[in-house]
Motif scaffolding. Structure first.
Motif, PDB file in Angstrom:
ATOM      1  N   MET A 107       0.843  -1.165   0.000  1.00  0.00           N
ATOM      2  CA  MET A 107       0.000   0.000   0.000  1.00  0.00           C
ATOM      3  C   MET A 107       0.897   1.240   0.000  1.00  0.00           C
ATOM      4  O   MET A 107       1.917   1.271   0.668  1.00  0.00           O
ATOM      5  N   GLN A 108       0.474   2.251  -0.769  1.00  0.00           N
ATOM      6  CA  GLN A 108       1.250   3.482  -0.884  1.00  0.00           C
ATOM      7  C   GLN A 108       0.352   4.681  -0.585  1.00  0.00           C
ATOM      8  O   GLN A 108      -0.854   4.549  -0.450  1.00  0.00           O
ATOM      9  N   TRP A 109       0.955   5.870  -0.515  1.00  0.00           N
ATOM     10  CA  TRP A 109       0.211   7.084  -0.202  1.00  0.00           C
ATOM     11  C   TRP A 109      -0.922   7.327  -1.190  1.00  0.00           C
ATOM     12  O   TRP A 109      -1.933   7.925  -0.837  1.00  0.00           O
ATOM     13  N   THR A 110      -0.769   6.872  -2.414  1.00  0.00           N
ATOM     14  CA  THR A 110      -1.797   7.095  -3.430  1.00  0.00           C
ATOM     15  C   THR A 110      -2.999   6.164  -3.276  1.00  0.00           C
ATOM     16  O   THR A 110      -4.017   6.383  -3.922  1.00  0.00           O
ATOM     17  N   ASP A 111      -2.911   5.171  -2.436  1.00  0.00           N
ATOM     18  CA  ASP A 111      -4.015   4.231  -2.195  1.00  0.00           C
ATOM     19  C   ASP A 111      -4.978   4.806  -1.150  1.00  0.00           C
ATOM     20  O   ASP A 111      -5.263   4.181  -0.121  1.00  0.00           O
ATOM     21  N   VAL A 112      -5.496   5.989  -1.438  1.00  0.00           N
ATOM     22  CA  VAL A 112      -6.276   6.765  -0.472  1.00  0.00           C
ATOM     23  C   VAL A 112      -7.488   5.995   0.047  1.00  0.00           C
ATOM     24  O   VAL A 112      -7.727   5.943   1.255  1.00  0.00           O
ATOM     25  N   ASN A 113      -8.256   5.392  -0.851  1.00  0.00           N
ATOM     26  CA  ASN A 113      -9.472   4.688  -0.418  1.00  0.00           C
ATOM     27  C   ASN A 113      -9.157   3.449   0.412  1.00  0.00           C
ATOM     28  O   ASN A 113      -9.835   3.183   1.406  1.00  0.00           O
ATOM     29  N   ARG A 114      -8.153   2.726   0.008  1.00  0.00           N
ATOM     30  CA  ARG A 114      -7.758   1.539   0.780  1.00  0.00           C
ATOM     31  C   ARG A 114      -7.250   1.948   2.162  1.00  0.00           C
ATOM     32  O   ARG A 114      -7.562   1.295   3.164  1.00  0.00           O
ATOM     33  N   ILE A 115      -6.485   3.025   2.232  1.00  0.00           N
ATOM     34  CA  ILE A 115      -6.001   3.532   3.512  1.00  0.00           C
ATOM     35  C   ILE A 115      -7.181   3.922   4.391  1.00  0.00           C
ATOM     36  O   ILE A 115      -7.226   3.586   5.582  1.00  0.00           O
ATOM     37  N   ALA A 116      -8.168   4.615   3.803  1.00  0.00           N
ATOM     38  CA  ALA A 116      -9.349   5.033   4.564  1.00  0.00           C
ATOM     39  C   ALA A 116     -10.091   3.822   5.138  1.00  0.00           C
ATOM     40  O   ALA A 116     -10.513   3.836   6.300  1.00  0.00           O
ATOM     41  N   GLU A 117     -10.230   2.777   4.336  1.00  0.00           N
ATOM     42  CA  GLU A 117     -10.890   1.555   4.818  1.00  0.00           C
ATOM     43  C   GLU A 117     -10.134   0.957   6.002  1.00  0.00           C
ATOM     44  O   GLU A 117     -10.745   0.534   6.992  1.00  0.00           O
ATOM     45  N   GLU A 118      -8.818   0.922   5.885  1.00  0.00           N
ATOM     46  CA  GLU A 118      -7.996   0.377   6.970  1.00  0.00           C
ATOM     47  C   GLU A 118      -8.103   1.234   8.235  1.00  0.00           C
ATOM     48  O   GLU A 118      -8.141   0.710   9.348  1.00  0.00           O
ATOM     49  N   LEU A 119      -8.151   2.545   8.065  1.00  0.00           N
ATOM     50  CA  LEU A 119      -8.259   3.433   9.226  1.00  0.00           C
ATOM     51  C   LEU A 119      -9.600   3.257   9.938  1.00  0.00           C
ATOM     52  O   LEU A 119      -9.663   3.313  11.167  1.00  0.00           O
ATOM     53  N   VAL A 120     -10.662   3.043   9.179  1.00  0.00           N
ATOM     54  CA  VAL A 120     -11.973   2.777   9.790  1.00  0.00           C
ATOM     55  C   VAL A 120     -11.902   1.515  10.640  1.00  0.00           C
ATOM     56  O   VAL A 120     -12.418   1.480  11.760  1.00  0.00           O
ATOM     57  N   ALA A 176      -6.643  14.303   1.453  1.00  0.00           N
ATOM     58  CA  ALA A 176      -7.394  13.329   0.654  1.00  0.00           C
ATOM     59  C   ALA A 176      -7.707  12.079   1.476  1.00  0.00           C
ATOM     60  O   ALA A 176      -8.820  11.541   1.402  1.00  0.00           O
ATOM     61  N   ILE A 177      -6.744  11.620   2.264  1.00  0.00           N
ATOM     62  CA  ILE A 177      -6.968  10.464   3.132  1.00  0.00           C
ATOM     63  C   ILE A 177      -8.042  10.788   4.165  1.00  0.00           C
ATOM     64  O   ILE A 177      -8.960   9.997   4.400  1.00  0.00           O
ATOM     65  N   GLN A 178      -7.952  11.962   4.771  1.00  0.00           N
ATOM     66  CA  GLN A 178      -8.939  12.376   5.771  1.00  0.00           C
ATOM     67  C   GLN A 178     -10.340  12.436   5.149  1.00  0.00           C
ATOM     68  O   GLN A 178     -11.305  11.949   5.738  1.00  0.00           O
ATOM     69  N   ALA A 179     -10.468  13.016   3.972  1.00  0.00           N
ATOM     70  CA  ALA A 179     -11.771  13.108   3.293  1.00  0.00           C
ATOM     71  C   ALA A 179     -12.329  11.717   2.976  1.00  0.00           C
ATOM     72  O   ALA A 179     -13.524  11.456   3.176  1.00  0.00           O
ATOM     73  N   ALA A 180     -11.475  10.829   2.502  1.00  0.00           N
ATOM     74  CA  ALA A 180     -11.916   9.454   2.202  1.00  0.00           C
ATOM     75  C   ALA A 180     -12.311   8.724   3.477  1.00  0.00           C
ATOM     76  O   ALA A 180     -13.269   7.945   3.480  1.00  0.00           O
ATOM     77  N   TRP A 181     -11.603   8.965   4.559  1.00  0.00           N
ATOM     78  CA  TRP A 181     -11.904   8.344   5.842  1.00  0.00           C
ATOM     79  C   TRP A 181     -13.279   8.820   6.329  1.00  0.00           C
ATOM     80  O   TRP A 181     -14.097   8.026   6.784  1.00  0.00           O
ATOM     81  N   ILE A 182     -13.543  10.110   6.213  1.00  0.00           N
ATOM     82  CA  ILE A 182     -14.848  10.658   6.603  1.00  0.00           C
ATOM     83  C   ILE A 182     -15.954  10.010   5.784  1.00  0.00           C
ATOM     84  O   ILE A 182     -16.976   9.569   6.315  1.00  0.00           O
ATOM     85  N   GLU A 183     -15.741   9.919   4.480  1.00  0.00           N
ATOM     86  CA  GLU A 183     -16.730   9.320   3.596  1.00  0.00           C
ATOM     87  C   GLU A 183     -16.941   7.844   3.915  1.00  0.00           C
ATOM     88  O   GLU A 183     -18.069   7.347   3.918  1.00  0.00           O
ATOM     89  N   GLU A 184     -15.878   7.139   4.210  1.00  0.00           N
ATOM     90  CA  GLU A 184     -15.946   5.706   4.522  1.00  0.00           C
ATOM     91  C   GLU A 184     -16.742   5.464   5.812  1.00  0.00           C
ATOM     92  O   GLU A 184     -17.444   4.465   5.932  1.00  0.00           O
TER      93      GLU A 184
END
Length: 64
Positions: free
Chosen positions: A1-14, A54-62
């Motif tokens: 996983m890399q910084w550009t994998d924003v949605n996957r990172i957001a899923e993992e953070l949830v 971008a990660i924060q926004a995706a995390w909120i959306e997730e």
């Protein structure tokens, strides 16, 4: 996983931080939490404020 994998990172953070409000996390903590995710392997130099936003926004959306 890399910084550009924003949605996957957001899923993992949830999954990793289910009770955390992403709006209350500072970017230093967010960066450290992302780096600590299993399977994450990318250079810190590729991370900046826009990536973290971008990660924060995706995390909120997730969470919704």
């Amino acid at each position: 996983m890399q910084w550009t994998d924003v949605n996957r990172i957001a899923e993992e953070l949830v999954d990793t931080h289910p009770d955390v409000d992403p709006l209350k996390v500072n970017f230093v903590d967010l960066m450290n939490w992302v780096k600590a995710l299993p399977g994450f392997a990318d250079d810190d130099k590729r991370c900046g404020e826009k990536v973290l936003e971008a990660i924060q926004a995706a995390w909120i959306e997730e969470r919704e």
